[in-house]
Design an enzyme around this catalytic site. Structure first.
Site, PDB file in Angstrom:
ATOM      1  N   CYS A 350       0.919  -1.196  -0.084  1.00 21.08           N
ATOM      2  CA  CYS A 350       0.123   0.091  -0.018  1.00 21.08           C
ATOM      3  C   CYS A 350       0.748   1.308   0.095  1.00 21.08           C
ATOM      4  O   CYS A 350       1.043   1.918   0.904  1.00 21.08           O
ATOM      5  CB  CYS A 350      -0.816  -0.082   0.975  1.00 21.08           C
ATOM      6  SG  CYS A 350      -1.859  -1.612   1.305  1.00 21.08           S
ATOM      7  N   GLU A 351       1.627   1.538  -1.029  1.00 17.53           N
ATOM      8  CA  GLU A 351       2.507   2.714  -1.228  1.00 17.53           C
ATOM      9  C   GLU A 351       2.473   2.810  -2.932  1.00 17.53           C
ATOM     10  O   GLU A 351       2.816   1.672  -3.402  1.00 17.53           O
ATOM     11  CB  GLU A 351       3.798   2.336  -0.716  1.00 17.53           C
ATOM     12  CG  GLU A 351       4.206   2.272   0.733  1.00 17.53           C
ATOM     13  CD  GLU A 351       4.098   3.426   1.697  1.00 17.53           C
ATOM     14  OE1 GLU A 351       4.154   4.473   1.092  1.00 17.53           O
ATOM     15  OE2 GLU A 351       4.016   3.271   2.803  1.00 17.53           O
TER      16      GLU A 351
END
Ligand SMILES: *Cc1c(COP(=O)(O)O)cnc(C)c1O
Length: 424
Positions: A350-351
């Protein structure tokens, strides 16, 4: 036909091989993400240094932060290498892999007292000291334990290695080493301190260096200092020129190790320093082109502005693209799967920084495998557990043989040592 920068990676028919091993077969057997290393590639890289150094008093210290997996260390140890370490943890790893402490040099700007005490007890060959403060602390620790610390001072030669700012270390204004202008005074101080024996001088100007000139410049500055230091009666038995030689990821054309070392020796001899032991601390150039990261394609996701190829390897497995904006070659493990699609190769984390490659043409479908090449250095050794992802398994291949050298981490491994709160 082998691939650029990865001489041991080649398609046989449509199947990508590392030496004699089909990467998709290894991926099926050991799971993905999977790091695979080639012994032939390491042997070729090491051979270049060793041929150039044959017949000379030398110590080749593999900078193990590039890839500190035990089997990799053991492979280099068996071939006569020493190690350049930068932490107490690396010391324990090197010893666990069978390294003789007498072939270990201890680098790093922030050695702690307990790391120094442990390294003294183990009997490391020398401490590469980076500041006056460190010198004083080391002297105190050594005298308190009745030992003598052999010391080389790391000098910052103020040479531009012309590499990425995050991996340039030999310029004025970065945290490494003792400024060239203060080095002579530091040697005088070191020579007077109890518990310290001055044995050498070193530098390390950066990483992924693609030219010979910065090394020659740094060497000249180092030898100027050697002469000044010895004029004061302080004898230096070795000169350590560090590591940093680059590899080919894309189009880079770094000098061959053999050629670089030959040029350095030529200068050393020309200036009358041929009697001195030469130390080198290569990391990336010994292992970088020996490794590949194999990953499974999870989804191919067409987008409005770009397409994404979502794979099961992520920035926690391979930090270089996210951290240095590094370009690493990505290829299909099976060729001939239809029309390529231009896509960003990204992981599940999640980046938005979680990408492995941008704008790559790949012909893949979910369930296929891809390989990131030149992933032997600063890859697995920088892996983290972000998003509670276990670190990848590792395999070493030699010809047709393949050994599992590290198990994939399990969720239990990741939670080891944590404690829940007492009952509420
Ligand atoms: C990282 C490092 C090396 C090795 O650098 P490479 O670019 O991997 O060759 C050598 N010496 C020191 C002190 C280092 O910190």
């Amino acid at each position: 036909m082998s691939l650029p920068g990865a001489p041991d990676v080649a398609y046989r028919g449509d199947t990508l091989h590392l030496e004699g091993a089909a990467l998709s077969e290894l991926a099926g057997r050991f799971g993905t993400p999977l790091y695979v290393y080639s012994c032939a590639a390491m042997a070729r890289a090491l051979g270049g240094y060793q041929r150039a150094l044959a017949g000379r008093d030398h110590l080749l210290c593999y900078a193990m932060k590039a890839n500190s997996s035990l089997a990799v260390l053991q492979w280099f140890e068996r071939r006569g290498c020493g190690f350049d370490i930068v932490s107490g943890g690396e010391l324990e790893r090197a010893l666990a892999a069978g390294a003789g402490a007498g072939r270990i040099v201890f680098s790093g700007v922030g050695k702690t007292r307990s790391e120094m005490a442990r390294a003294l007890l183990a009997g490391v060959f020398c401490f590469n000291v980076e500041s006056l403060g460190e010198l004083e602390v080391l002297s105190t620790i050594a005298t308190a334990s009745g030992r003598v610390a052999r010391v080389s001072l790391r000098v910052n030669p103020d040479v531009d290695a012309k590499t990425h700012p995050y991996i340039s270390t030999g310029l004025r204004g970065n945290k490494f080493g003792i400024a060239h202008s203060s080095a002579l005074a530091a040697f005088r101080r070191a020579a007077r301190l109890p518990g310290i024996e001055v044995v050498g001088i070193d530098c390390h100007i950066g990483s992924q260096i693609a030219a010979t000139e910065p090394y020659l410049e740094a060497l000249e500055r180092l030898l100027d200092l050697v002469e000044a230091v010895e004029a004061e009666g302080i004898w230096l038995s070795h000169v350590d020129v560090g590591g940093g030689l680059g590899i080919t990821y894309a189009e880079e054309t770094p000098p061959a190790a053999e050629e670089l070392v030959a040029r350095l020796l030529e200068r050393i001899d020309a200036r009358g320093h041929g009697h001195r032991r030469l130390l080198l601390e290569p990391g990336r150039s010994l292992v970088g082109n020996a490794g590949v990261l194999v990953s499974e394609v999870l989804y191919v996701k067409p987008g409005e502005t770009k397409n994404f190829c979502i794979v099961d390897a992520a920035m926690n497995d391979l930090m270089r693209p996210a951290m240095y904006d590094a370009w690493m070659r990505i290829v299909e493990c099976e060729r001939g799967r239809g029309e390529p699609l231009v896509c960003d190769v990204v992981g599940p984390i999640c980046e938005s920084g979680d990408w492995l490659g941008r704008g790559r043409a790949l012909a893949v479908a979910p369930g296929d495998y891809i390989a990131v090449l030149s992933a032997g250095a600063y890859a697995m050794s920088m892996a983290s557990n972000y998003n509670t992802r276990g670190r990848a398994a590792e395999v070493m291949v030699d010809g047709d043989n393949a050994w599992l050298i590290r198990d994939r981490e399990t969720p239990a491994d990741l939670m080891r040592g944590e404690h829940l709160l007492p009952p509420a």
